[in-house]
Scaffold this motif. Structure first.
Motif, PDB file in Angstrom:
ATOM      1  N   PRO A  11       0.803  -1.225   0.000  1.00 40.92           N
ATOM      2  CA  PRO A  11       0.000   0.000   0.000  1.00 40.92           C
ATOM      3  C   PRO A  11       0.839   1.280   0.000  1.00 40.92           C
ATOM      4  N   CYS A  12       1.907   1.288   0.782  1.00 40.94           N
ATOM      5  CA  CYS A  12       2.733   2.506   0.878  1.00 40.94           C
ATOM      6  C   CYS A  12       3.579   2.738  -0.370  1.00 40.94           C
ATOM      7  N   THR A  13       3.634   1.752  -1.259  1.00 45.93           N
ATOM      8  CA  THR A  13       4.430   1.894  -2.484  1.00 45.93           C
ATOM      9  C   THR A  13       3.678   2.680  -3.560  1.00 45.93           C
ATOM     10  N   LEU A  14       2.349   2.623  -3.532  1.00 40.56           N
ATOM     11  CA  LEU A  14       1.565   3.092  -4.675  1.00 40.56           C
ATOM     12  C   LEU A  14       1.775   4.569  -5.008  1.00 40.56           C
ATOM     13  N   TYR A  15       1.610   5.429  -4.020  1.00 40.75           N
ATOM     14  CA  TYR A  15       1.745   6.862  -4.324  1.00 40.75           C
ATOM     15  C   TYR A  15       3.187   7.256  -4.661  1.00 40.75           C
ATOM     16  N   PRO A  16       4.181   6.854  -3.840  1.00 40.76           N
ATOM     17  CA  PRO A  16       5.560   7.231  -4.210  1.00 40.76           C
ATOM     18  C   PRO A  16       5.961   6.732  -5.600  1.00 40.76           C
ATOM     19  N   LEU A  17       5.512   5.531  -5.944  1.00 39.15           N
ATOM     20  CA  LEU A  17       5.860   4.991  -7.271  1.00 39.15           C
ATOM     21  C   LEU A  17       5.273   5.864  -8.378  1.00 39.15           C
ATOM     22  N   GLU A  18       4.017   6.229  -8.213  1.00 38.54           N
ATOM     23  CA  GLU A  18       3.367   7.067  -9.226  1.00 38.54           C
ATOM     24  C   GLU A  18       4.102   8.404  -9.367  1.00 38.54           C
ATOM     25  N   ARG A  19       4.441   8.978  -8.219  1.00 42.53           N
ATOM     26  CA  ARG A  19       5.084  10.302  -8.260  1.00 42.53           C
ATOM     27  C   ARG A  19       6.488  10.229  -8.858  1.00 42.53           C
ATOM     28  N   LEU A  20       7.227   9.206  -8.475  1.00 42.58           N
ATOM     29  CA  LEU A  20       8.592   9.078  -9.001  1.00 42.58           C
ATOM     30  C   LEU A  20       8.576   8.802 -10.504  1.00 42.58           C
ATOM     31  N   ARG A  21       7.657   7.950 -10.929  1.00 42.30           N
ATOM     32  CA  ARG A  21       7.580   7.669 -12.365  1.00 42.30           C
ATOM     33  C   ARG A  21       7.177   8.924 -13.140  1.00 42.30           C
ATOM     34  N   ALA A  22       6.271   9.722 -12.546  1.00 43.70           N
ATOM     35  CA  ALA A  22       5.848  10.954 -13.221  1.00 43.70           C
ATOM     36  C   ALA A  22       7.020  11.914 -13.402  1.00 43.70           C
ATOM     37  N   LYS A  23       8.008  11.793 -12.527  1.00 37.93           N
ATOM     38  CA  LYS A  23       9.193  12.649 -12.643  1.00 37.93           C
ATOM     39  C   LYS A  23      10.258  12.057 -13.550  1.00 37.93           C
ATOM     40  N   GLY A  24       9.988  10.875 -14.064  1.00 42.04           N
ATOM     41  CA  GLY A  24      10.919  10.290 -15.019  1.00 42.04           C
ATOM     42  C   GLY A  24      11.878   9.271 -14.447  1.00 42.04           C
ATOM     43  N   PHE A  25      11.716   8.916 -13.167  1.00 47.43           N
ATOM     44  CA  PHE A  25      12.604   7.900 -12.587  1.00 47.43           C
ATOM     45  C   PHE A  25      12.223   6.515 -13.100  1.00 47.43           C
ATOM     46  N   GLU A  26      13.253   5.717 -13.324  1.00 47.06           N
ATOM     47  CA  GLU A  26      13.061   4.305 -13.666  1.00 47.06           C
ATOM     48  C   GLU A  26      13.215   3.541 -12.352  1.00 47.06           C
ATOM     49  N   VAL A  27      12.080   3.106 -11.801  1.00 46.43           N
ATOM     50  CA  VAL A  27      12.074   2.618 -10.411  1.00 46.43           C
ATOM     51  C   VAL A  27      12.130   1.091 -10.346  1.00 46.43           C
ATOM     52  N   THR A  28      12.965   0.614  -9.429  1.00 42.78           N
ATOM     53  CA  THR A  28      12.982  -0.805  -9.040  1.00 42.78           C
ATOM     54  C   THR A  28      12.730  -0.848  -7.538  1.00 42.78           C
ATOM     55  N   GLY A  29      11.899  -1.769  -7.091  1.00 40.36           N
ATOM     56  CA  GLY A  29      11.623  -1.890  -5.666  1.00 40.36           C
ATOM     57  C   GLY A  29      12.680  -2.719  -4.956  1.00 40.36           C
TER      58      GLY A  29
END
Ligand code: SF4
Length: 196
Positions: A11-29
């Motif tokens: 649950p705590c991953t959802l918002y940060p992931l969306e925000r980071l991706r919107a900024k162009g980060f290529e995210v791995t958990g």
């Protein structure tokens, strides 16, 4: 920019992931949470994280230690005061995330702990920055708390498990302290007909 995101739970991953991706980060958990007890609770949180990873296409580095109960109690468990216990818990998890970032070639890491309204935000930031210095990577600080309601709504929409306490057995005891006290009083009260 590639970024390793320490994920405390689905649950705590959802918002940060969306925000980071919107900024162009290529995210791995990165999932390393030996603070979550007991095992059945840990398992439910892993399953929620797997659902998030699957539905949102998030690659995840699962810490090879798995359910490392002993390591948490050795590093943190002797401290029962949350003022010392939680910072030690952050240091343990964020040091592992920083080391994983370094080992896997990520220039920076961050954590979903920065999303929670119930955590010690300034101390998470301090632990992340210290871990980053030690490992030789950058710590990406961002205050994700403004997305609290949006994250809850997204977790509900996904139908994933949302936990009622932070993770360790101490936090479970604190969460249910009033209920435990009511139970204690009920059992201590003289009751007609109760067997001794
Ligand atoms: S309450 Fe949460 S952050 Fe604090 S020690 Fe327990 S699991 Fe870690």
């Amino acid at each position: 920019m590639r970024l390793l995101l320490h994920t405390c739970c689905g649950p705590c991953t959802l918002y940060p992931l969306e925000r980071l991706r919107a900024k162009g980060f290529e995210v791995t958990g990165h999932f390393f949470n030996p603070n979550v007890h007991p095992f059945r609770e840990y398992e439910r949180r892993v399953e929620a994280m797997e659902t998030v990873a699957d539905r949102l296409g998030l690659p995840v580095l699962w810490a090879p230690e798995g359910y490392d109960l002993h390591r948490w109690f050795e590093a943190v468990g002797p401290e029962t005061d949350p003022g010392r216990r939680c910072p030690a818990c952050y240091r343990l998890r964020l040091s592992a995330a920083a080391a994983a970032a370094k080992a896997h070639g990520f220039p920076a890491f961050s954590t979903t702990l920065l999303y929670s309204r119930y955590q010690r935000h300034a101390e998470i930031r301090a632990a992340g920055e210290a871990a980053a210095r030690e490992a030789g990577v950058a710590f990406h600080y961002e205050d994700f708390r403004e997305g609290w309601a949006a994250g809850i709504e997204a977790a509900r929409a996904l139908g994933i498990y949302r936990q009622p306490y932070c993770g360790c057995l101490f936090s479970e005891g604190e969460r249910y302290a009033a209920r435990a006290e009511r139970l204690r009083r009920r059992l201590a009260a003289p009751a007609a007909g109760r067997a001794a």
